[in-house]
Scaffold this motif. Structure first.
Motif, short mmCIF file in Angstrom:
data_model
loop_
_atom_site.label_atom_id
_atom_site.label_comp_id
_atom_site.label_asym_id
_atom_site.label_seq_id
_atom_site.Cartn_x
_atom_site.Cartn_y
_atom_site.Cartn_z
N ILE A 1 0.73 -1.12 0.10
CA ILE A 1 0.10 -0.01 -0.09
C ILE A 1 0.99 1.19 0.12
O ILE A 1 0.38 2.44 -0.80
CB ILE A 1 -0.73 -0.21 1.24
CG1 ILE A 1 -1.91 -1.19 1.11
CG2 ILE A 1 -1.57 1.27 1.26
CD1 ILE A 1 -2.69 -1.24 2.16
N ASP A 2 1.89 1.09 0.74
CA ASP A 2 3.04 2.21 0.67
C ASP A 2 3.51 2.32 -0.90
O ASP A 2 3.63 3.58 -1.21
CB ASP A 2 4.07 2.00 1.59
CG ASP A 2 4.98 3.30 2.26
OD1 ASP A 2 3.98 4.26 2.08
OD2 ASP A 2 5.87 3.21 2.49
N VAL A 3 3.86 1.47 -1.40
CA VAL A 3 4.32 1.57 -2.68
C VAL A 3 3.44 2.28 -3.60
O VAL A 3 3.68 3.26 -4.41
CB VAL A 3 4.55 0.30 -3.43
CG1 VAL A 3 4.93 0.16 -4.79
CG2 VAL A 3 5.98 -0.45 -2.41
N LYS A 4 2.02 1.87 -3.57
CA LYS A 4 1.03 2.33 -4.28
C LYS A 4 0.97 3.73 -4.16
O LYS A 4 0.87 4.61 -4.90
CB LYS A 4 -0.18 1.78 -3.85
CG LYS A 4 -1.53 2.32 -4.31
CD LYS A 4 -1.74 2.14 -5.98
CE LYS A 4 -3.04 2.60 -6.26
NZ LYS A 4 -3.10 2.36 -7.76
N ARG A 5 1.17 4.31 -2.71
CA ARG A 5 0.98 5.64 -2.46
C ARG A 5 1.95 6.67 -3.03
O ARG A 5 1.77 7.67 -3.35
CB ARG A 5 1.10 5.77 -1.07
CG ARG A 5 0.57 7.11 -0.15
CD ARG A 5 0.07 6.87 1.09
NE ARG A 5 1.37 6.68 2.03
CZ ARG A 5 1.25 5.98 3.17
NH1 ARG A 5 0.15 6.01 3.73
NH2 ARG A 5 2.41 5.91 3.85
N HIS A 6 3.30 5.90 -3.18
CA HIS A 6 4.44 6.62 -3.54
C HIS A 6 4.55 6.75 -5.21
O HIS A 6 4.85 7.89 -5.79
CB HIS A 6 5.67 6.29 -3.11
CG HIS A 6 5.84 6.54 -1.78
ND1 HIS A 6 5.81 7.74 -1.29
CD2 HIS A 6 5.86 5.82 -0.63
CE1 HIS A 6 5.84 7.85 -0.01
NE2 HIS A 6 5.94 6.63 0.68
N PHE A 7 4.21 5.54 -5.88
CA PHE A 7 4.31 5.50 -7.07
C PHE A 7 3.20 5.18 -7.89
O PHE A 7 2.97 5.24 -9.28
CB PHE A 7 5.22 4.12 -7.62
CG PHE A 7 6.59 3.97 -6.81
CD1 PHE A 7 7.59 4.57 -7.45
CD2 PHE A 7 6.66 3.45 -5.53
CE1 PHE A 7 8.77 4.42 -7.34
CE2 PHE A 7 8.07 3.43 -5.22
CZ PHE A 7 9.15 3.99 -5.88
N THR B 1 1.31 2.93 -8.64
CA THR B 1 0.98 1.66 -9.34
C THR B 1 1.74 0.70 -8.44
O THR B 1 2.60 0.76 -7.70
CB THR B 1 1.92 1.56 -10.94
OG1 THR B 1 1.51 0.23 -11.20
CG2 THR B 1 3.09 1.97 -10.67
#
Lengths: 118, 228, 471, 83
Positions: free
Chosen positions: A92-98, A100
């Protein structure tokens, strides 16, 4: 034999997902499938033909299956859900930053916006 | 790109074949009990005083693993709190009255089932982990259907006191019997509800800890973390 | 107070209770109390582990601590070796320095969670160093791994999220392999206690299932012990994650995984000769790959990360060789790696435009000298022992390769040293505390080879691991 | 071969088919649901293998809570796998 093959197939399919898929959520679903397979494998290793569950009952004295793998699997199941939760929160953190969760896109973005130290 | 898939399938089939073959030839399915298992089957009832051997192993013989395991769950909770911090003020939607009443009836029943499972953990199948999961799913149901917020602080307190209790019972064992997690209470009669010394107490603490940790994890997964 | 007081379970139990109560500390006194409790705990544990290490020297075969009062193999036991006790002492010491260092940080929120994670990674590594049970080792591996994931993603930045998710996926697959390996081992040997498994294995022999089990254990611990090609997650993590966390990765999780591999390979499987060559080559490739990559880096932290992978490769070679000399080498290399790389990472977090801070020049010199295993340091003796062990076993090709890539290492380390030494910046007092303390410790260790007793000490270190092989 | 054995083999076959579908489908939601079903089938197999404790844990944790965690994650990251 069939139980071994079934359990190992689950692990194998989980590995296949990890090796070929790029979607992070999908990869983690694959890992959780592999975890189920591992648990099944451990329990099958402890099976005794015609054994009963390892719980003593009054007046019954039948051969029992091996209780050790069952204890280990209880631990393994809980560890599995714990790691799944932690991994999903990182996704979810990855999604928030990227924006995707496709790993190859994320890698491309990291390479693109890099300050020349890759 | 096709090649990658073919290679992956070949790898998987090889893995399954090799491991299954060597397992079946050396550890045939349904083989005799191992040395460890024989010992447990013969001696557990006498040494720990409880009939559920899985519980005996989980809480007594391999109790240290279980302490490690609740630590793993704590770590998941900490990680989720760290990565997806909880936001306090969000709107709470009003649920439909039928749903509201349904939950009010179902929720205590599920909780009761959880309590039953944990209290009889040393006699019948089930115990702290299973009960913890059941109770956590009750809270999950509560949150999802009413989209309500739980007071996570109190869950954190429950969890920390239960966990510290478990660890300190273990330390008390060092002083009472010379070994960590030594079963220093009287074992009572086999099949009695109050038997097994520290085992039921520890399993209840595990149940409390697991349920509150799982609830925290799930609620953070559901709502934690500020979207940007 | 007798030596019996130094029961490692007492420390583990109390530490766990204190971590579990972390929300209570925070409610009582906020972030400050949580920090103070952690600092006291780490200081206490460091001192306690020194006591445990001393106690372990009195038991040459390793001290067996029963848990729950059951005899092995039926209950879990701790098998406290001097080697493991020394490494856990260092873990708690580095954790102490890390939390001092972290006290200047205000972007790690919520802080009590950060401190709990720091405690738990140290505790998990301690468990991995001390336990004598194979499944218990797995549980502690998971504790260490999860704490590492949490710490690595804690800053909630773009880069850390990216680095962490790669790490998680590899480590998770590895943990599935570990469980399969345990299933094979338990099914075949019927025991989970390490010493008992070794005894049983002597009668059973290295069958196909056991070979598979070794391979899966290698995959399982290879990810955290940073063995090629399972170490591809590491450079990104070492580049982006805060330096106090990296210090714990170096002294804690990666050393603990290497030690776990030592346990399985030497203590349980007894260095199977059939697979020795393969393992050695894996180690050599890890070392060579890391040094070549490190040479071509333009960022200091990334270069250090690769250098650290190279050290892990050397340790892996030494462990896999498994002879007396090689194990002594492994011990010295591990200590050297902890001291020098940790100093360098602490400094690397404070490097400005104009190079390294001026008030930590002596630690900088020490760090660089240690990182390339130069004479005054114990790493030098480690490398000499490793060369001697390789020569004794007749592996001349590997001897030459390691020498060659060591020269590459010296070359790029020298380059970095020259460019960093002339810096003019200053490091805060609290922050510079950590590298200076580590420098003092490594200075004290200079004199280790001079003491005649120290040679004896090295014999005690390897005693529990030297036994006749299975094959 | 008794009826129970036959049923077990059918369940195992079903489980592997579900795993393959979960691996190959582009829709993450259905992959998640299938993984939940796999846990359920595995817990039935545990009952056959005389492991009631583990069966309870797998059903409660593997099938319910893991599924919930995966579903929450999917809800927050998107439902369709690209490519």
């Amino acid at each position: 034999m069939m139980f071994y093959i079934a359990a190992l197939s689950l692990i194998g399919i989980g590995l296949y997902v990890v090796l070929t898929k790029k979607n992070l959520v999908k990869v983690l679903i694959g890992i959780s499938i592999a975890d189920s397979g591992v648990n099944l494998l451990l329990i099958s290793v402890g099976y005794l033909k015609n054994g009963t569950a390892p719980i003593l009952e009054k007046g019954l004295n039948k051969p029992m299956v091996d209780p050790v793998p069952q204890a280990l699997v209880l631990t393994a199941i809980v560890i599995g859900v714990a790691t799944l939760a932690l991994a999903m929160s990182v996704v979810i953190d990855v999604k928030r930053h990227f924006g995707t969760v496709e790993l190859d896109k994320v890698i491309k973005m990291m390479r693109g916006g890099d300050n020349g130290d890759a | 790109m096709r090649l990658k898939y073919i290679l992956a399938w070949i790898f998987v089939i090889l893995f399954v074949g090799v491991v299954a073959y060597s397992l079946q030839t050396e550890v045939p399915f349904g083989h005799d009990l191992t040395k460890l298992a024989k010992y447990y089957v013969d001696n557990t009832a006498r040494e720990t005083g409880i009939p559920n051997f899985v519980t005996a192993i989980v809480v007594s013989y391999r109790g240290f693993d279980t302490l490690g395991e609740v630590t793993v769950l704590l770590l998941a909770t900490l990680g989720v709190i760290g990565i997806l911090p909880w936001e306090k003020h969000k709107k709470v939607k009003k649920a439909h009255p039928v749903l509201l009443w349904g939950i009010r009836i179902v929720f205590p029943i599920i909780l009761l089932v959880g309590v039953y499972i944990v209290i009889h953990g040393h006699l019948t199948p089930g115990g702290g982990f299973q009960a913890g999961a059941v109770v956590a799913s009750a809270f999950l149901l509560y949150m999802v259907s009413l989209s309500a917020h739980l007071d996570l602080e109190s869950f954190a307190f429950t969890e920390s006191i239960a966990g510290a209790g478990f660890a300190l019972i273990g330390v008390a064992g060092i002083f009472a019997g010379g070994a960590f997690l030594y079963n220093f209470l009287p074992k009572g009669n086999l099949f009695d509800l109050f038997s097994g010394g520290i085992i039921p107490i520890v399993y209840i603490l595990i149940g409390l800890k697991v349920s509150s940790e799982l609830t925290e994890v799930v609620s953070h997964m559901m709502k934690g973390g500020a979207e940007q | 107070m007798t030596l019996k007081f130094f029961d490692p379970m007492l420390m583990i139990g109390i530490s766990l209770a204190i971590v579990f109560l972390m929300p209570i500390w925070r409610a009582l006194g906020g972030k400050k109390l949580a920090w103070a409790v952690s600092v006291l705990l780490y200081a206490f544990n460091t001192l306690f582990m020194i006591g445990v290490s001393y106690r372990a020297t009195l038991y040459p075969e390793g001290l067996i601590v029963k848990i729950g009062g059951f005899n092995p193999p039926f209950g879990i036991v701790l098998h406290v070796t001097f080697w493991g006790a020394v490494l856990s002492t260092f873990v708690w010491f580095v954790a102490f320095l890390s939390i001092m260092y972290a006290s200047t940080r205000n972007d790690a929120e919520p802080a009590y969670v950060y401190y709990s994670l720091l405690t738990l990674i140290a505790l998990g590594s301690t468990g991995m160093f001390l336990t004598g049970d194979i499944f218990n080792l797995f549980v502690f591996t998971e504790i260490t791994a999860l704490a590492a994931f949490g710490l690595s993603a804690f800053m909630k930045k773009k880069e850390t999220a990216y680095a962490t998710i790669k790490y998680i996926i590899m480590a998770e697959v590895a943990s599935a392999f570990l469980l399969v390996a345990i299933a094979l081992l338990y099914g075949k040997l019927g025991t989970l206690n390490m010493l008992d498994a070794h005894q049983t294995l002597k009668t059973v022999g290295m069958t196909g299932a056991m070979v598979l089990s070794v391979l899966f254990f290698l995959i399982g611990y290879g990810v955290e012990a940073e063995i090629f090609p399972l170490n591809l997650w590491a450079p990104d993590v070492y580049r982006y994650v805060p330096e106090e966390v990296i210090a714990l990765f170096i002294s804690g999780s990666s050393k603990a995984a290497a030690f776990a591999w030592l346990r399985m390979w030497v203590m349980v499987f007894g260095v199977p000769q059939k697979m020795l060559q393969v393992m050695l080559w894996i180690g050599i490739v890890t070392f060579a790959f890391a040094e070549v990559m490190a040479y071509s880096q333009k960022n200091f932290r990334r270069a250090l990360g690769y250098a650290s992978l190279g050290q892990a490769g050397l340790v892996f070679v030494a462990i896999s060789l498994g002879s007396e000399l090689a194990l002594k080498a492994a011990f010295l290399l591990m200590l050297n790696h902890i001291l020098s790389e940790t100093i360098l990472f602490y400094i690397a977090g404070n490097i400005g435009e104009d190079g390294a801070p001026a008030n930590v020049r002596i630690p900088l010199v020490f760090g660089f000298l240690g990182a390339v295993s130069m004479p005054p340091f114990i790493g030098f003796w480690g490398k000499i022992f490793l060369f001697m062990a390789l020569a004794k076993a007749g592996y001349w090709v590997m001897f030459v390769l390691i020498a060659l890539f060591s020269i590459v290492e010296i070359a790029y380390m020298y380059k970095w040293f020259v460019s960093l030494y002339k810096g003019t910046g200053k490091m805060e007092l609290v922050r510079s505390f950590s590298p200076i303390m580590l420098t003092l410790v490594s200075f004290a260790m200079w004199f280790l080879p001079l003491i005649p007793k120290a040679v004896n000490l090295l014999d005690i270190v390897i005693k529990p691991f030297i036994q006749k092989g299975v094959m | 071969m008794t009826i129970v054995n036959l049923l077990i083999y059918v369940l195992m076959g079903l489980m592997i088919v579900m795993a393959i579908i979960a691996a190959e489908t582009k829709n993450l939601l259905s992959a998640a649901i299938f993984s939940g079903f796999i846990s359920l089938v595995v817990s039935m197999l545990f009952v056959y293998l005389q492991a009631p404790d583990v069966a309870m844990a797998e059903a409660a944790i593997g099938a319910a809570l893991s599924l919930a965690i995966i579903l929450f994650a999917i809800k927050r990251t998107g439902e369709v796998e690209e490519k």
